[in-house]
Write an enzyme that holds these catalytic residues in place. Structure first.
Site, PDB file in Angstrom:
ATOM      1  N   TYR A  47      -9.576  -8.472   2.404  1.00 53.49           N
ATOM      2  CA  TYR A  47      -8.661  -9.497   1.786  1.00 53.49           C
ATOM      3  C   TYR A  47      -9.380 -11.003   2.052  1.00 53.49           C
ATOM      4  O   TYR A  47      -9.110 -11.861   1.316  1.00 53.49           O
ATOM      5  CB  TYR A  47      -7.381  -9.477   2.897  1.00 53.49           C
ATOM      6  CG  TYR A  47      -6.312 -10.416   2.776  1.00 53.49           C
ATOM      7  CD1 TYR A  47      -5.552 -10.622   1.511  1.00 53.49           C
ATOM      8  CD2 TYR A  47      -5.978 -11.613   3.744  1.00 53.49           C
ATOM      9  CE1 TYR A  47      -4.573 -11.533   1.577  1.00 53.49           C
ATOM     10  CE2 TYR A  47      -5.298 -12.441   3.494  1.00 53.49           C
ATOM     11  CZ  TYR A  47      -4.683 -12.310   2.196  1.00 53.49           C
ATOM     12  OH  TYR A  47      -3.608 -13.336   2.241  1.00 53.49           O
ATOM     13  N   ASP A  75       6.758 -10.292 -18.051  1.00 55.40           N
ATOM     14  CA  ASP A  75       5.699  -9.366 -17.629  1.00 55.40           C
ATOM     15  C   ASP A  75       4.431  -9.890 -17.286  1.00 55.40           C
ATOM     16  O   ASP A  75       3.813 -10.750 -18.273  1.00 55.40           O
ATOM     17  CB  ASP A  75       5.628  -8.224 -18.615  1.00 55.40           C
ATOM     18  CG  ASP A  75       6.450  -6.836 -18.182  1.00 55.40           C
ATOM     19  OD1 ASP A  75       6.214  -6.700 -16.895  1.00 55.40           O
ATOM     20  OD2 ASP A  75       6.869  -6.111 -18.918  1.00 55.40           O
ATOM     21  N   LYS A  97      -9.704 -13.775  -0.484  1.00 53.54           N
ATOM     22  CA  LYS A  97      -9.177 -15.292  -0.540  1.00 53.54           C
ATOM     23  C   LYS A  97     -10.279 -16.208  -0.553  1.00 53.54           C
ATOM     24  O   LYS A  97     -10.290 -17.348  -0.863  1.00 53.54           O
ATOM     25  CB  LYS A  97      -8.591 -15.230   0.741  1.00 53.54           C
ATOM     26  CG  LYS A  97      -6.978 -14.521   0.621  1.00 53.54           C
ATOM     27  CD  LYS A  97      -6.249 -15.406  -0.326  1.00 53.54           C
ATOM     28  CE  LYS A  97      -4.892 -14.933  -0.273  1.00 53.54           C
ATOM     29  NZ  LYS A  97      -4.046 -15.389  -1.589  1.00 53.54           N
TER      30      LYS A  97
END
Lengths: 457, 256
Positions: B162, B68, B166
Site C-alpha cells: 500500500y 460507472d 501511495k
C-alpha cells in the site's frame, strides 16, 4: 495577430483561469476573432470575452479555456469635437491617457471611477459611476454612440437613439452583447486641473448619513471614506470630501499661469511579494485611526489636484498586491433610500467582526440609466475591500447578500467574485429583458466570461 | 467556476464510495457546490449509491449523478471523464479518492492480489489523472485533489505494498502538478494520517489520527488559500520531517 495562452485574474487576484489572449488592432480583426470562436464545436466551444485593463475585481474579463480579446492595441487615438463637447476614442483607450489630453484642452471625462486605469470599453460595459453620480448618473448616460462588433462579425453603430435596446443591453452588459471597439461620449469643460474641496469629519454613522443627505446636492462631487473598524459610539465615523472643479480665480496666484497643468503621479509601487495577512484587523485599525486623526475636522475651499482627489490609490502602483498572495474581495452594494437600517446593520456587523477594510467608501447615488443590468440606482452604496482568505468571509458576505436583497438592493457585477446565481438573479429583476436582447445578437452564446458562467447570466 | 472564496459549482468524485471522498464532497456541497458526479464501479446499477446521493442531496446538492468507473480498466478512463463533463459541464473539482488498503500479510502470500491492489491504488490514477488533467487544461481551470497518504511519504515494512503504491501516486501527483503549472488547472495533494473508516477498520489506530470530516475541512481550507500539499492533521508534516531521518535499522522495526 499575436495570441498567447495566459493565466488571468481580475484586480482582486483571486481564481485565476487560463485563456488564449489575442490583441486585435482593427475592428475587422475583432470580427474575425469572434467568428472563429463561434465556429468551435462541443466541449471545444469555450467562448470569448473582451478585456481592457483588468480592473474589474472579480472574473468579469476572464474566459476560462476560451478567447480573451484584449482591446489595448485597438487603433489608439481620440478626437475631441468642441462643437458637441464630445470625444471619440477607441474602446482600449484608458481614461488615464484620455485625461492627459482632455485636461490640457480644458475638458474632463464625464465620470471617473476611483482609478483612472480603466478603458472606455470597460467603463461602458460596467456602466461605471463616480463621485458625481448623484448629479450626473453613470458613464452610460454620457455615451452618444458606440461601435459594437457582435458574434456574427457585424459591426453596428448604436446609441440611445439608434437601436436603443441593444445599446442599453451593452451599457452595463459586462461585454456579453459584443466587443465595443469605439465610443463617442460627452465631456465637460474645466478651467483648471484642480478641485476645490470641502472636508468634514463625522463622529458616527448617523451624522455621516445626515451630513451627506443634507449637503450632497450643493456639490458636484461627494464621497465619504468610512472607518469600518470603529466600534461603539464611533461606529461609522468618516471623512466626507465634497468638491467642485476649481476656477482659475480659486487657484493660488502662482498656479494661475498654467491652470490646466495636469500632473498625475505614481509615487511608489507595491512590492512584488507581500506576506499573507499583512492587512489584518490590527494594521488596518492603526491605519484607519491615523487616517481619521489626520483629516481636518472641517476645512473649506482647499485646492487639490484632480488625480489626488479622484484617484488617490493610483499613486501606489499595483496596490492590490498589498493583500498578499491570496488576493482581495471587493464588496459593493446599493440599498434604496429608506433602507438605512440595513446599511447600519451591515456596518455594525463589519465592525463587530473586526473585518479589516481600509478602503471603505460610502456614497449617495442619484438616478440610474435605463440599462437593465446597470448597478447604480437611487440609494446608499457602500464599497469595501477584504482579504480573500479572511476566515468566515464567505458566510459573512452571504448574510449581507440576503439583507441587501431583502432591502431591494443589489450587488455591483464589476466587483463581484463570489455571489450566488440565484441571489444575483433576484437582485436584477430585468435580467430576462436583457437576456432576450442578448439572445438576438448572440443566439449561440459565443460571448461568455467566467463571471457569466459562475452567475449564469 | 471556482469563486474568490474557494467555493465551486461542480464536483466529480472518482471513487464514489470513498468515505473520505464523500466527506470532502459533502463539505464542498455545504459551501455551495450544486452538481456532483459519483464515479464508482457499478455506480449506474440501481440502488448502488442511493444512500450517498441522499446524504449529498440533504446537504444541499441539486444534482447527484452516478457514473460507472473501474480503476482497473485504464482504457475507459478518458471516456469516463468526458461523460462526467457531459453530465455537469465544466469540472471545477475532481477528487481522486479510489484505492484499496488491503492487508499486508495477504499481499505477501498472494502476489497477484498485491498487484491488483497496486493497480487500484496507483496505476489507475495515472490513466485517470492524465485524463482529468487534459480536460482541466482544456477548460482552463479546475483542481484535481489527489488523496495520497503519509504511508507513501516513507514506505514502512508493515504495509509496503500500500505504501509503495501511495508513494508512486504522490510522486505522480507532484509531477502532474508541475506539468500543469500556469495552465489554470492545479493539483492539490492531500496526505492524511490514519483515518478510521470502513477501509481501515481492520488495522489498529495509529498516532495522530484524523476523521474524514477533518480531512474535508483541511481540503476546504486548502482550496481557499490555494495550497499544493495538505497534511491532516497539520502536525504530521513535522512528524514526518523527523521520521524521514530515522536510521533504516530503526525504521524497519516500526510496528505498523
Amino acid at each position: 495577430m499575436r495570441r498567447q495562452r495566459r493565466l488571468l485574474t481580475g484586480w482582486g487576484r483571486t481564481a485565476p483561469t487560463a485563456a488564449t489572449v489575442a490583441r486585435p488592432r482593427t475592428t475587422e480583426e475583432v470580427a474575425l476573432l469572434l467568428r472563429e470562436a463561434g465556429r468551435r464545436e462541443g466541449t471545444r466551444r469555450r467562448g470569448a470575452i473582451a478585456r481592457g485593463l483588468g480592473r474589474s475585481y472579480g472574473d468579469a474579463a476572464q474566459c476560462a479555456g476560451g478567447l480573451v480579446v484584449d482591446c489595448a492595441d485597438l487603433a489608439p487615438g481620440y478626437r475631441i469635437d468642441p462643437e458637441s463637447s464630445t470625444v471619440t476614442a477607441s474602446s482600449g483607450t484608458s481614461l488615464a491617457d484620455l485625461m492627459e489630453h482632455l485636461v490640457e484642452h480644458g475638458y474632463f471625462v464625464p465620470v471617473t471611477p476611483g482609478t483612472r486605469h480603466v478603458t472606455v470599453g470597460g467603463a461602458i460595459s460596467a456602466d461605471i459611476h463616480g463621485k458625481n453620480h448623484h448629479v450626473d448618473s453613470s458613464f452610460g448616460a454620457h455615451v452618444r454612440s458606440l461601435t459594437l462588433v457582435t458574434p456574427d462579425g457585424a459591426e453596428r453603430r448604436i446609441g440611445p437613439d439608434r437601436d436603443p435596446d441593444l445599446f442599453w443591453a451593452t451599457v452595463g452588459g459586462m461585454g456579453m452583447t459584443g466587443v465595443i471597439t469605439e465610443a463617442t461620449f460627452g465631456i465637460i469643460p474645466v478651467e483648471t486641473a484642480g478641485v476645490r474641496v470641502d472636508t468634514d469629519r463625522t463622529p458616527d454613522l448617523d451624522s455621516t448619513l445626515a451630513v451627506m443627505s443634507e449637503t450632497d446636492d450643493h456639490y458636484h462631487y461627494t464621497v465619504c471614506w468610512i472607518d469600518l473598524l470603529a466600534r461603539g459610539r464611533a461606529m461609522g465615523r468618516g471623512v466626507l470630501t465634497r468638491a467642485h472643479h476649481a476656477q482659475v480665480t480659486d487657484l493660488p496666484p502662482r498656479r494661475r499661469r498654467a491652470p490646466l497643468r495636469y500632473t498625475p503621479r505614481t509615487v511608489a509601487g507595491a512590492p512584488l511579494r507581500v506576506p499573507p495577512r499583512l492587512l489584518n484587523t490590527w494594521s488596518v485599525r492603526a491605519f484607519n485611526t491615523a487616517y481619521y486623526a489626520r483629516a481636518p475636522k472641517r476645512a473649506r475651499g482647499q485646492i487639490h489636484e484632480l488625480s489626488s482627489f479622484f484617484h488617490p490609490l493610483d499613486a501606489v502602483r499595483d496596490w492590490n498586491r498589498m493583500y498578499g498572495p491570496h488576493g482581495l474581495v471587493q464588496y459593493q452594494f446599493v440599498v434604496p433610500f429608506g433602507e438605512e437600517p440595513t446599511l447600519r446593520r451591515i456596518v455594525a456587523r463589519l465592525a463587530s467582526a473586526g473585518a479589516p477594510s481600509f478602503l471603505a467608501v460610502l456614497k449617495r447615488f442619484g438616478e440610474g440609466t435605463p440599462a437593465p443590468l446597470s448597478f447604480p440606482c437611487p440609494g446608499w452604496t457602500l464599497a469595501l475591500d477584504l482579504p480573500a482568505d479572511l476566515p468566515g468571509l464567505a458566510r459573512l458576505l452571504r448574510s449581507f447578500d440576503e439583507q441587501v436583497l431583502a432591502a431591494g438592493g443589489r450587488l455591483y457585477l464589476a466587483k463581484d467574485s463570489r455571489a450566488e446565481p440565484a441571489v444575483v438573479h433576484a437582485m436584477y429583476p430585468r435580467l430576462g429583458e436583457w437576456r432576450r436582447v442578448r439572445q438576438s445578437v448572440d443566439p449561440e452564446g459565443v460571448l461568455v466570461s467566467d463571471l457569466a458562467r459562475r452567475l449564469e447570466l | 467556476m471556482r469563486n474568490a472564496v474557494g467555493a465551486v459549482d461542480s464536483v466529480l468524485l472518482l471513487g464514489g464510495r470513498s468515505e473520505i471522498g464523500l466527506a470532502i464532497v459533502e463539505r464542498l456541497v455545504r459551501d455551495g457546490a450544486r452538481k456532483v458526479v459519483l464515479a464508482a464501479r457499478g455506480a449506474e446499477e440501481p440502488d448502488r449509491i442511493t444512500a450517498s446521493a441522499e446524504r449529498l442531496r440533504a446537504a444541499g446538492a441539486a444534482e447527484v449523478r452516478p457514473l460507472d468507473f473501474d480503476a482497473a480498466r485504464p482504457g475507459t478512463h478518458a471516456d469516463v471523464i468526458d461523460a462526467a463533463a457531459k453530465l455537469v459541464g465544466d469540472l471545477d473539482i475532481v477528487i481522486d479518492a479510489f484505492g484499496v488498503l488491503g492487508e499486508q500479510t495477504v499481499f505477501e502470500a498472494d502476489p497477484v492480489a498485491a498487484a491488483d491492489a497496486a493497480t487500484a491504488t496507483f496505476t489507475g490514477h495515472v490513466s485517470a489523472g492524465l485524463a482529468v488533467a487534459a480536460r482541466l487544461k482544456e477548460q482552463g481551470h479546475g483542481i484535481l485533489v489527489v488523496l495520497s497518504s503519509v504511508a507513501g511519504v516513507r514506505v514502512r515494512r508493515a504495509n509496503f505494498v500500500y505504501g509503495a503504491a501511495k508513494a508512486g501516486l504522490d510522486g505522480f501527483a507532484q509531477g502532474l502538478g508541475d506539468a500543469l503549472h500556469e495552465t489554470g488547472a492545479r493539483v492539490m495533494i492531500v496526505r492524511p494520517g490514519y483515518v478510521p473508516t470502513q477501509m481501515s477498520a481492520h488495522v489498529s489506530a495509529a498516532p495522530f489520527p484524523a476523521t474524514a470530516e477533518q480531512v474535508a475541512d483541511a481540503v476546504a481550507a486548502g482550496l481557499r488559500t490555494g495550497s499544493e500539499i495538505v497534511w491532516v492533521p497539520r502536525k504530521l508534516r513535522f512528524v514526518f520531517a523527523g521520521l524521514r531521518l530515522l536510521p533504516r535499522a530503526v525504521w524497519r522495526r516500526m510496528p505498523r
